[in-house]
Motif scaffolding. Structure first.
Motif, PDB file in Angstrom:
ATOM      1  N   VAL A   1      13.781  46.179  65.772  1.00 11.07           N
ATOM      2  CA  VAL A   1      14.972  45.340  65.610  1.00 11.07           C
ATOM      3  C   VAL A   1      14.973  44.680  64.236  1.00 11.07           C
ATOM      4  O   VAL A   1      16.016  44.617  63.556  1.00 11.07           O
ATOM      5  CB  VAL A   1      15.041  44.288  66.735  1.00 11.07           C
ATOM      6  N   SER A   2      13.816  44.198  63.799  1.00 11.83           N
ATOM      7  CA  SER A   2      13.745  43.534  62.498  1.00 11.83           C
ATOM      8  C   SER A   2      14.004  44.494  61.352  1.00 11.83           C
ATOM      9  O   SER A   2      14.547  44.100  60.314  1.00 11.83           O
ATOM     10  CB  SER A   2      12.379  42.867  62.325  1.00 11.83           C
ATOM     11  N   MET A   3      13.610  45.749  61.521  1.00 14.19           N
ATOM     12  CA  MET A   3      13.933  46.734  60.484  1.00 14.19           C
ATOM     13  C   MET A   3      15.441  46.871  60.330  1.00 14.19           C
ATOM     14  O   MET A   3      15.963  46.985  59.212  1.00 14.19           O
ATOM     15  CB  MET A   3      13.302  48.077  60.818  1.00 14.19           C
ATOM     16  N   GLU A   4      16.164  46.858  61.443  1.00 10.80           N
ATOM     17  CA  GLU A   4      17.619  46.936  61.363  1.00 10.80           C
ATOM     18  C   GLU A   4      18.202  45.689  60.697  1.00 10.80           C
ATOM     19  O   GLU A   4      19.137  45.780  59.899  1.00 10.80           O
ATOM     20  CB  GLU A   4      18.222  47.125  62.755  1.00 10.80           C
ATOM     21  N   GLU A   5      17.646  44.516  61.027  1.00 14.05           N
ATOM     22  CA  GLU A   5      18.121  43.280  60.394  1.00 14.05           C
ATOM     23  C   GLU A   5      17.936  43.335  58.884  1.00 14.05           C
ATOM     24  O   GLU A   5      18.813  42.930  58.118  1.00 14.05           O
ATOM     25  CB  GLU A   5      17.359  42.088  60.963  1.00 14.05           C
ATOM     26  N   ARG A   6      16.798  43.858  58.465  1.00 14.56           N
ATOM     27  CA  ARG A   6      16.499  43.918  57.041  1.00 14.56           C
ATOM     28  C   ARG A   6      17.234  45.059  56.337  1.00 14.56           C
ATOM     29  O   ARG A   6      17.471  44.994  55.135  1.00 14.56           O
ATOM     30  CB  ARG A   6      14.981  44.050  56.848  1.00 14.56           C
ATOM     31  N   ALA A   7      17.574  46.092  57.072  1.00 11.22           N
ATOM     32  CA  ALA A   7      18.248  47.242  56.466  1.00 11.22           C
ATOM     33  C   ALA A   7      19.759  47.074  56.394  1.00 11.22           C
ATOM     34  O   ALA A   7      20.413  47.739  55.578  1.00 11.22           O
ATOM     35  CB  ALA A   7      17.919  48.517  57.242  1.00 11.22           C
ATOM     36  N   LEU A   8      20.338  46.195  57.211  1.00 15.67           N
ATOM     37  CA  LEU A   8      21.791  46.080  57.245  1.00 15.67           C
ATOM     38  C   LEU A   8      22.395  45.725  55.881  1.00 15.67           C
ATOM     39  O   LEU A   8      23.432  46.291  55.502  1.00 15.67           O
ATOM     40  CB  LEU A   8      22.229  45.069  58.308  1.00 15.67           C
ATOM     41  N   PRO A   9      21.792  44.818  55.091  1.00 17.38           N
ATOM     42  CA  PRO A   9      22.355  44.595  53.751  1.00 17.38           C
ATOM     43  C   PRO A   9      22.351  45.870  52.907  1.00 17.38           C
ATOM     44  O   PRO A   9      23.250  46.058  52.075  1.00 17.38           O
ATOM     45  CB  PRO A   9      21.420  43.532  53.151  1.00 17.38           C
ATOM     46  N   MET A  10      21.380  46.749  53.131  1.00 23.29           N
ATOM     47  CA  MET A  10      21.345  48.029  52.420  1.00 23.29           C
ATOM     48  C   MET A  10      22.522  48.899  52.848  1.00 23.29           C
ATOM     49  O   MET A  10      23.164  49.545  51.996  1.00 23.29           O
ATOM     50  CB  MET A  10      20.026  48.752  52.689  1.00 23.29           C
ATOM     51  N   TYR A  11      22.830  48.928  54.149  1.00 19.68           N
ATOM     52  CA  TYR A  11      23.997  49.692  54.602  1.00 19.68           C
ATOM     53  C   TYR A  11      25.255  49.191  53.879  1.00 19.68           C
ATOM     54  O   TYR A  11      26.102  49.989  53.441  1.00 19.68           O
ATOM     55  CB  TYR A  11      24.228  49.528  56.112  1.00 19.68           C
ATOM     56  N   HIS A  12      25.379  47.871  53.786  1.00 20.50           N
ATOM     57  CA  HIS A  12      26.535  47.261  53.129  1.00 20.50           C
ATOM     58  C   HIS A  12      26.592  47.689  51.662  1.00 20.50           C
ATOM     59  O   HIS A  12      27.660  48.066  51.148  1.00 20.50           O
ATOM     60  CB  HIS A  12      26.440  45.737  53.252  1.00 20.50           C
ATOM     61  N   LEU A  13      25.460  47.660  51.007  1.00 18.19           N
ATOM     62  CA  LEU A  13      25.404  48.064  49.603  1.00 18.19           C
ATOM     63  C   LEU A  13      25.727  49.548  49.437  1.00 18.19           C
ATOM     64  O   LEU A  13      26.386  49.947  48.471  1.00 18.19           O
ATOM     65  CB  LEU A  13      24.034  47.734  49.023  1.00 18.19           C
ATOM     66  N   PHE A  14      25.278  50.370  50.375  1.00 17.98           N
ATOM     67  CA  PHE A  14      25.629  51.798  50.317  1.00 17.98           C
ATOM     68  C   PHE A  14      27.142  51.984  50.392  1.00 17.98           C
ATOM     69  O   PHE A  14      27.729  52.771  49.629  1.00 17.98           O
ATOM     70  CB  PHE A  14      24.961  52.552  51.478  1.00 17.98           C
ATOM     71  N   ALA A  15      27.770  51.280  51.329  1.00 18.59           N
ATOM     72  CA  ALA A  15      29.227  51.419  51.486  1.00 18.59           C
ATOM     73  C   ALA A  15      29.952  50.914  50.239  1.00 18.59           C
ATOM     74  O   ALA A  15      30.931  51.524  49.783  1.00 18.59           O
ATOM     75  CB  ALA A  15      29.694  50.665  52.730  1.00 18.59           C
ATOM     76  N   ARG A  16      29.489  49.809  49.672  1.00 13.70           N
ATOM     77  CA  ARG A  16      30.108  49.288  48.444  1.00 13.70           C
ATOM     78  C   ARG A  16      29.916  50.272  47.283  1.00 13.70           C
ATOM     79  O   ARG A  16      30.836  50.479  46.476  1.00 13.70           O
ATOM     80  CB  ARG A  16      29.506  47.927  48.089  1.00 13.70           C
ATOM     81  N   ALA A  17      28.717  50.865  47.189  1.00 14.53           N
ATOM     82  CA  ALA A  17      28.458  51.822  46.112  1.00 14.53           C
ATOM     83  C   ALA A  17      29.413  53.004  46.199  1.00 14.53           C
ATOM     84  O   ALA A  17      29.922  53.484  45.170  1.00 14.53           O
ATOM     85  CB  ALA A  17      27.008  52.297  46.178  1.00 14.53           C
ATOM     86  N   ILE A  18      29.667  53.494  47.406  1.00 16.84           N
ATOM     87  CA  ILE A  18      30.618  54.588  47.580  1.00 16.84           C
ATOM     88  C   ILE A  18      32.004  54.162  47.093  1.00 16.84           C
ATOM     89  O   ILE A  18      32.699  54.916  46.393  1.00 16.84           O
ATOM     90  CB  ILE A  18      30.657  55.025  49.059  1.00 16.84           C
ATOM     91  N   ALA A  19      32.412  52.949  47.465  1.00 20.59           N
ATOM     92  CA  ALA A  19      33.723  52.453  47.027  1.00 20.59           C
ATOM     93  C   ALA A  19      33.793  52.375  45.501  1.00 20.59           C
ATOM     94  O   ALA A  19      34.821  52.735  44.896  1.00 20.59           O
ATOM     95  CB  ALA A  19      33.990  51.081  47.646  1.00 20.59           C
TER      96      ALA A  19
END
Length: 430
Positions: free
Chosen positions: A225-243
């Motif tokens: 669960v903590s890995m997901e908490e820590r990785a979620l900002p990375m998901y956000h950054l991935f989506a922003r990078a695509i944009a």
């Protein structure tokens, strides 16, 4: 080479809510829409999802919590037996008592009415309640499937099993709601949904066991669960990078992916500093934490670390192939998770950046840095998992929860098998 993964780590007092940041994101792009759906639809407003439990469910469904609480203390045993006839009696007795509990407490007419309403009216059952109910039914099904934990070869030898109709009927509603096809639980139902907001497990398979059993079970879920908490900002950054790439702003894309690399480094540090014997006891993990998460019936596997959304997101974003077959991925990953992953795969950011030529050089360098981090993690994980998977358990056949029974004569052969599989994925991480 791996020294950067193992520095002393201390948990921050509070992790900022990346879910809130995603919902407040001002940019508009299909990548961000998929990510918002993961948070809103998949997690009920947060990621990782925060399930809600008994008191939030429609009244007739709460009987399942009553049934599992009655069975919870009798599932684990302190000493496993290698006597098949003894184990068969244990398994049959546990299943018989569970059927009696379900017959006593569950009114199927009321359950069906509640499920029909929940399916057609979202206000009658929130996504958090669906997740908590899925968790409960998953624990009931997995404990019924094995009959005792640590799991034993007598249960592993079973090729089919008839489940009580009280567990089969709601499962079909759960499968439709989440878009999964497996007859057993998955990482979302058995792990993401089992860590409460107060940082305790809702359900346990180590009730009555010593404290080190409880601690290992807790940290096994806490780690994921903590890995997901820590990785979620990375998901956000991935989506922003695509944009940003689509907008032709390669400087902003490179800066965004540099931040993503920093986020990933911290997440991987957490993984390796947590996966140690002091928190996840090697003598306990295989028997009391890993075993019951398997399935094996009908050729279907149980929970695998490969189901982690963190690492599937990395593979999908970076275009690391082969991608999983859709039919296999739909066994264990809900629809919204697959939609997020499939968007990343279809977009193929490395190809999109390459099309920008020299303007994409800095972005490509950050993408390669992500690949390097993922390769280093896979190299470290290959070594770190060996003492956990090689513990001798004479009561069971060699098995991982995510690969079912392995055709290996002993634990050493089992490790060779796993190393071949992990080595193959490492070779593909380019």
């Amino acid at each position: 080479m791996l020294s950067w993964l193992f520095p002393t780590w201390s948990q921050p007092a509070q992790i900022p809510s990346a879910s809130t940041d995603i919902l407040a994101e001002p940019l508009h792009h299909p990548a961000l829409t998929c990510l918002r759906d993961l948070v809103v639809v998949g997690g009920g407003g947060a990621w990782p999802p925060r399930a809600t439990y008994r008191d939030s469910w429609p009244l007739p469904l709460r009987a399942y919590d009553t049934a599992f609480r009655a069975m919870e203390p009798s599932f684990p045993v302190k000493e496993s037996s290698t006597d098949n006839s003894h184990n068969r009696k244990l398994i049959d007795s546990f299943r018989s008592r569970m059927r009696a509990q379900l017959d006593q407490h569950v009114n199927m007419g009321d359950v069906l009415s509640a499920l029909e309403r929940a399916e057609s009216d979202s206000e009658s059952c929130s996504q958090g309640a669906w997740l908590g109910y899925w968790l409960c039914i998953s624990f009931l099904r997995h404990s019924y499937r094995w009959g005792v934990t640590p799991i034993v070869s007598e249960a592993q030898n079973e090729v089919s099993l008839d489940f009580p109709h009280q567990l089969d009927v709601p499962w079909s509603y759960i499968q439709r709601h989440f878009g999964v096809t497996s007859p057993g639980g998955c990482m979302t139902s058995l792990m993401y949904s089992n860590l409460r907001a107060d940082d305790h497990l809702e359900y346990s398979v180590t009730v009555g066991m010593p404290e080190d059993h409880h601690s290992t079970e807790y940290w096994n879920t806490k780690l994921i669960v903590s890995m997901e908490e820590r990785a979620l900002p990375m998901y956000h950054l991935f989506a922003r990078a695509i944009a940003f790439v689509d907008a032709g702003d390669m400087t902003a894309a490179a800066d965004t992916l540099k931040s993503a690399n920093d986020v990933l480094k911290l997440a991987l540090k957490f993984f390796f500093t947590t996966m140690v014997d002091a928190t996840l006891a090697q003598s306990i993990w295989l028997a009391y934490v890993q075993g019951y998460q398997g399935w094996t019936l009908g050729g279907i596997d149980g929970i695998s670390g490969g189901q982690s959304l963190t690492f599937r997101t990395l593979d999908s974003f970076l275009g690391i192939r082969p991608f999983p077959e859709p039919e296999k991925e739909s066994l264990h990953l809900p629809t919204v998770q697959r939609d997020w992953l499939n968007f990343l795969r279809k977009y193929d950011i490395r190809a999109a950046v390459k099309a920008h030529g020299e303007d994409g050089t800095a972005v490509a360098a950050e993408l390669e840095a992500l690949v390097k981090q993922l390769r280093l993690w896979r190299m470290g994980h290959m070594r770190r998992m060996q003492p956990y998977e090689s513990v001798h358990r004479p009561e069971r056949m060699t098995m991982t929860s995510g690969i079912s029974v392995v055709n290996a004569s002993d634990e050493n052969e089992m490790i060779k098998h796993l190393k071949r599989q992990l080595g193959q994925r490492l070779a593909q991480t380019v």
